[in-house]
Design a protein around this motif. Structure first.
Motif, short mmCIF file in Angstrom:
data_model
loop_
_atom_site.label_atom_id
_atom_site.label_comp_id
_atom_site.label_asym_id
_atom_site.label_seq_id
_atom_site.Cartn_x
_atom_site.Cartn_y
_atom_site.Cartn_z
N PHE A 189 60.43 59.99 -10.49
CA PHE A 189 59.22 60.53 -9.86
C PHE A 189 57.99 59.76 -10.32
CE2 PHE A 189 60.26 64.65 -7.83
CZ PHE A 189 61.60 64.72 -8.15
N VAL A 190 57.08 59.53 -9.38
CA VAL A 190 55.75 59.02 -9.72
C VAL A 190 54.74 60.02 -9.15
CG1 VAL A 190 54.05 57.18 -9.36
CG2 VAL A 190 56.47 56.60 -9.71
N TYR A 191 53.79 60.44 -9.97
CA TYR A 191 52.86 61.49 -9.56
C TYR A 191 51.44 60.95 -9.36
CZ TYR A 191 56.56 64.50 -11.37
OH TYR A 191 57.77 65.10 -11.60
N ALA A 192 50.81 61.42 -8.31
CA ALA A 192 49.36 61.26 -8.18
C ALA A 192 48.82 62.68 -8.01
CB ALA A 192 49.01 60.40 -6.97
N GLU A 193 48.19 63.18 -9.06
CA GLU A 193 47.75 64.58 -9.05
C GLU A 193 46.23 64.68 -9.14
OE1 GLU A 193 51.06 67.43 -10.55
OE2 GLU A 193 50.07 66.54 -12.27
N LEU A 234 53.57 52.46 -10.10
CA LEU A 234 54.28 51.80 -8.99
C LEU A 234 54.46 50.32 -9.29
CD1 LEU A 234 52.62 53.37 -5.82
CD2 LEU A 234 54.78 53.96 -6.89
N HIS A 235 53.40 49.72 -9.82
CA HIS A 235 53.45 48.29 -10.15
C HIS A 235 54.57 48.03 -11.15
CE1 HIS A 235 51.62 44.37 -10.04
NE2 HIS A 235 51.77 44.28 -11.34
N ASN A 236 54.69 48.92 -12.13
CA ASN A 236 55.74 48.75 -13.15
C ASN A 236 57.14 48.94 -12.56
OD1 ASN A 236 53.84 48.25 -15.10
ND2 ASN A 236 53.69 50.39 -15.73
N VAL A 275 58.04 47.86 -9.56
CA VAL A 275 58.39 46.79 -8.62
C VAL A 275 59.52 45.90 -9.13
CG1 VAL A 275 57.57 44.72 -7.42
CG2 VAL A 275 56.21 46.81 -7.41
N PRO A 276 59.51 45.41 -10.37
CA PRO A 276 60.62 44.61 -10.82
C PRO A 276 61.94 45.37 -10.77
CG PRO A 276 58.81 44.51 -12.38
CD PRO A 276 58.49 45.57 -11.39
N ALA A 277 61.86 46.69 -11.07
CA ALA A 277 63.09 47.49 -11.05
C ALA A 277 63.63 47.58 -9.62
CB ALA A 277 62.79 48.88 -11.59
N ILE A 278 62.73 47.72 -8.65
CA ILE A 278 63.16 47.82 -7.25
C ILE A 278 63.70 46.48 -6.77
CG2 ILE A 278 62.36 48.21 -4.88
CD1 ILE A 278 60.40 50.27 -6.06
N ALA A 279 62.97 45.40 -7.12
CA ALA A 279 63.41 44.06 -6.69
C ALA A 279 64.72 43.72 -7.40
CB ALA A 279 62.34 43.03 -7.03
#
Ligand SMILES: Cc1cc2nc3c(=O)[nH]c(=O)nc-3n(C[C@H](O)[C@H](O)[C@H](O)COP(=O)(O)O)c2cc1C
Length: 156
Positions: A124-128, A148-150, A152-156
């Protein structure tokens, strides 16, 4: 996303050879959503909070992809999810602050539901605090962007 009703659920549980044309169409709609999921290695869900819960459209989607014998099965040891080997990211946005509190029923619910289908690797990533003034909103979005930036490498 249409809501689940007796007609749709009746189609889901009807024996394939006994289905009417209408039931075939209702099952095909659900099958399409499930096939999309089956083909995905990574699943991304956008999750705004609406009146303390998930949007009804997401609930309706969940009701279409939870199919006994297709995405989960019942066993003597309880239900087993069949959509394994996937990673899910959930981007949760809220006007207020809930993360880590008992009022955050969304996180528990979505995590439990995905695990029920076999998707246990969920981040989960939260924007509250998006409705708590411009400064809070900006800080929260900046923190979420960094998360989210952190990722990106995990997704790629
Ligand atoms: C109908 C509606 C109900 C909402 N209910 C809540 C709520 O219960 N708690 C909360 O923190 N934010 C609530 N919000 C704020 C949303 O969570 C917030 O606007 C959303 O996450 C940000 O996405 P958006 O850019 O699509 O609005 C609500 C927003 C709408 C439109």
């Amino acid at each position: 996303m249409p809501h689940l009703d007796a007609e749709r659920f009746g189609a889901f549980i009807a024996k394939p050879e006994a289905r009417t044309l209408k039931q075939d169409a209702l099952v095909a709609y659900s099958d399409g959503l499930i096939n999309e999921l089956k083909q995905a290695d990574v699943i991304v869900l956008g999750l705004p909070m609406y009146n303390f819960g998930v949007p009804s459209a997401l609930k309706a989607y969940f009701d279409h992809i939870a199919r006994a014998g297709v995405t989960f099965k019942y066993t003597e040891k309880g239900p087993v999810g069949l959509l394994t080997g996937k990673k899910a990211y959930v981007f949760a946005t809220r006007g207020g602050l809930y993360e880590g509190t008992p009022r955050d029923t969304q996180t528990t619910y979505v995590r439990d539901f995905l695990a029920f289908l076999g998707i246990a690797d969920v981040q989960f990533v939260y924007a509250e605090g998006l409705a708590m003034g411009d400064a809070n909103k900006a800080a929260s979005l900046a923190k979420a962007r960094e998360s989210l930036h952190n990722l990106v490498p995990a997704i790629a």
